[in-house]
Write a protein that holds these residues in place. Structure first.
Motif, mmCIF file in Angstrom:
data_model
loop_
_atom_site.group_PDB
_atom_site.id
_atom_site.type_symbol
_atom_site.label_atom_id
_atom_site.label_comp_id
_atom_site.label_asym_id
_atom_site.label_seq_id
_atom_site.Cartn_x
_atom_site.Cartn_y
_atom_site.Cartn_z
ATOM 1 N N CYS A 401 0.859 -1.181 0.000
ATOM 2 C CA CYS A 401 0.000 0.000 0.000
ATOM 3 C C CYS A 401 0.899 1.236 0.000
ATOM 4 O O CYS A 401 1.750 1.374 0.887
ATOM 5 N N LEU A 404 0.609 7.792 -3.804
ATOM 6 C CA LEU A 404 0.838 7.870 -5.245
ATOM 7 C C LEU A 404 1.459 9.175 -5.709
ATOM 8 O O LEU A 404 1.672 9.353 -6.909
ATOM 9 N N GLU A 415 3.758 4.056 -7.572
ATOM 10 C CA GLU A 415 3.517 3.248 -8.774
ATOM 11 C C GLU A 415 4.734 2.399 -9.117
ATOM 12 O O GLU A 415 4.596 1.245 -9.548
ATOM 13 N N HIS A 418 4.839 -0.833 -6.986
ATOM 14 C CA HIS A 418 3.863 -1.850 -7.386
ATOM 15 C C HIS A 418 4.204 -2.437 -8.752
ATOM 16 O O HIS A 418 4.019 -3.639 -8.979
ATOM 17 N N THR A 431 -7.185 -5.365 -5.612
ATOM 18 C CA THR A 431 -6.645 -4.068 -6.024
ATOM 19 C C THR A 431 -7.627 -2.980 -5.625
ATOM 20 O O THR A 431 -8.817 -3.055 -5.942
ATOM 21 N N ARG A 433 -7.642 1.253 -5.731
ATOM 22 C CA ARG A 433 -6.925 2.469 -6.136
ATOM 23 C C ARG A 433 -7.783 3.698 -5.860
ATOM 24 O O ARG A 433 -8.974 3.726 -6.168
ATOM 25 N N LEU A 438 -2.527 3.495 -3.595
ATOM 26 C CA LEU A 438 -2.807 2.229 -4.275
ATOM 27 C C LEU A 438 -2.554 1.102 -3.289
ATOM 28 O O LEU A 438 -1.487 1.040 -2.663
ATOM 29 N N GLU A 440 -2.655 -3.124 -3.047
ATOM 30 C CA GLU A 440 -2.774 -4.398 -3.750
ATOM 31 C C GLU A 440 -2.358 -5.529 -2.815
ATOM 32 O O GLU A 440 -1.407 -5.395 -2.037
#
Length: 450
Positions: A401, A404, A415, A418, A431, A433, A438, A440
């Motif tokens: 996590c 961003l 980003e 990930h 997922t 966002r 973000l 995942e």
């Protein structure tokens, strides 16, 4: 991602006055004695709009300067009835060469070397290896790298910025990122990335050279023909963003953004501010609630939390796990977390600088890495992922996590973290966002497991 068009009216350039008035950088900070400058441009004119004054100043002061042009910008007028893409490429390459000569100005100034890669306009994200290899060939151990802003919302700009940041991080070089379209689509109220940027004052000579170099690109600010498809790409209102006596950059210092200095960096931070990220504010509490609600299993046996800080998330993980081991580079944060969680017998908190040290955990069925991946270099991130793969057992969940937005002083972004996980073959099961973060949850292949 925010969508925009160059035909939009865009943000009033005067709205950005507060950015230009922030505490400025000096040229000697960016280019100490003996340093050289390498500027990357996705398209012809990016280099003069974003960094023309810096380029002119560097050349005038004797710093070896290279401008690497990734594409010839042949897609600037995709539906032109009068010019083919090849013709546009020739025009814009010639404009690029004239612009560099203009930026040099004085014949006594150092020559500004242009390197054109001729890659396809609009498809630069597909040429990571080519661009990084080309950059590797021109840098030295004294290079300052300048590249497009990785959050500019233009795919070519963001791709080139990411590739440059990867090379800068690998070689521990100073990185400057210049926004172009960010000034057009963002506003100081709607987007806060400008708060991590710093202005570089330009003297009269640099300003004059920059404005003259911008005018070396008539294909972009004048119509190619009366046809609507040949209209100017850059309006006078847009160009006003680049008419001031400063250039604004996001700065990433070499060495600061690495796990090797994490203990020193974050221990000093937690000693100064016990809760530097205000773990009880609305953003942090809501993010933790989403994280916990996203976990696929109701209960876990053996959890590892990388970057446990002062234990806010650790305490909530302890309610879902038989055992939680939390590790953090800051001994101060670990000490504070131990006080906070003193009554939780299923929690163990350990000072540990990843990936230099490996957490003493085996067969974990949950690993949580929240908001720390971008504090590593790319190589350190890969080492950490390898440690995770060695730590987990079959049917485990690995949760990443990350924020961003750019982190001032560090080259990686959320980003990037990930994407690196995806590149290792980790398969996302969950997922989530949002504009700010973000999350995942991955299923990670374990050696020997079918």
């Amino acid at each position: 991602m925010t969508t925009f068009s160059h035909r939009d009216l865009g943000t009033d350039p005067k709205a950005w006055a507060r950015v230009r008035k922030q505490l400025p950088m000096s040229l000697t900070e960016i280019l100490p004695e003996g340093a050289d400058l390498v500027v990357l441009a996705a398209h012809p004119d990016d280099e003069v709009l974003g960094a023309g004054g810096l380029i002119a100043s560097a050349a005038e002061r004797g710093h070896a300067t290279t401008v690497m042009l990734c594409s010839d910008g042949e897609a600037s007028h995709p539906d032109s009835p009068t010019h083919t893409p090849n013709q546009l490429a020739s025009i814009r390459r010639a404009e690029f060469e004239r612009a560099l000569e203009t930026l040099r100005g004085d014949e006594d100034a150092v020559e500004i070397r242009g390197v054109a890669l001729g890659l396809p306009d609009g498809r630069l994200a597909s040429f990571k290896d080519t661009i990084e290899a080309a950059l590797d060939r021109v840098i030295t151990d004294r290079t300052t790298i300048v590249a497009p802003f990785r959050a500019d919302n233009h795919p070519d700009h963001e791709a080139v910025g990411k590739f440059a940041a990867a090379v800068a991080a690998q070689h521990e070089l100073l990185l400057l990122e210049y926004p172009i379209w960010y000034w057009h689509w963002a506003t100081p109220e709607s987007d806060t990335k400008w708060q991590t940027m710093l202005p570089l004052p330009l003297d009269d000579q640099a300003m004059s050279a920059k404005q003259a170099a911008i005018r070396a690109y008539p294909s972009q600010f004048e119509a190619l023909s009366p046809a609507i498809e040949d209209a100017a790409v850059l309006s006078e209102r847009f160009l006003e963003h680049f008419s001031f006596d400063v250039e604004v950059f996001r700065l990433s210092n070499p060495g600061l953004g690495s796990g090797a200095r994490a203990e020193e960096t974050f221990d000093a931070l937690f000693k100064t501010v016990p809760e530097p990220w205000d773990f009880n504010d609305d953003y942090e509490r809501r993010k933790r609630a989403i994280l916990l609600a996203s976990l696929p299993k109701a209960r876990y046996q053996n959890a590892l939390e990388l970057g446990s800080a002062t234990g806010a998330l650790t305490a909530e993980l302890a309610e879902r796990c038989d055992r939680v081991v939390g590790v953090d580079a800051s001994e101060t944060a670990v000490r504070d977390a131990r006080k906070r969680l003193a009554g939780l017998e299923n929690v163990k908190l350990v000072p540990c600088v990843i990936p230099r040290e490996s957490p003493d955990v085996r067969a974990a069925d949950l690993v949580v890495m929240s908001e720390i991946g971008y504090f590593l270099t790319r190589n350190e991130l890969e080492e950490t992922f390898a440690q995770i793969e060695a730590t987990i057992g079959p049917d485990s969940d690995v949760l990443l996590c990350h924020w961003l937005h750019p982190i001032n002083g560090w080259s990686l972004m959320g980003e990037d973290v990930h994407e690196a996980a995806h590149a290792r073959g980790w398969k996302p099961r969950v997922t989530h966002r949002e504009p700010d973060f973000l999350l995942e949850i991955f299923s990670v292949p374990v050696e020997g497991q079918s």
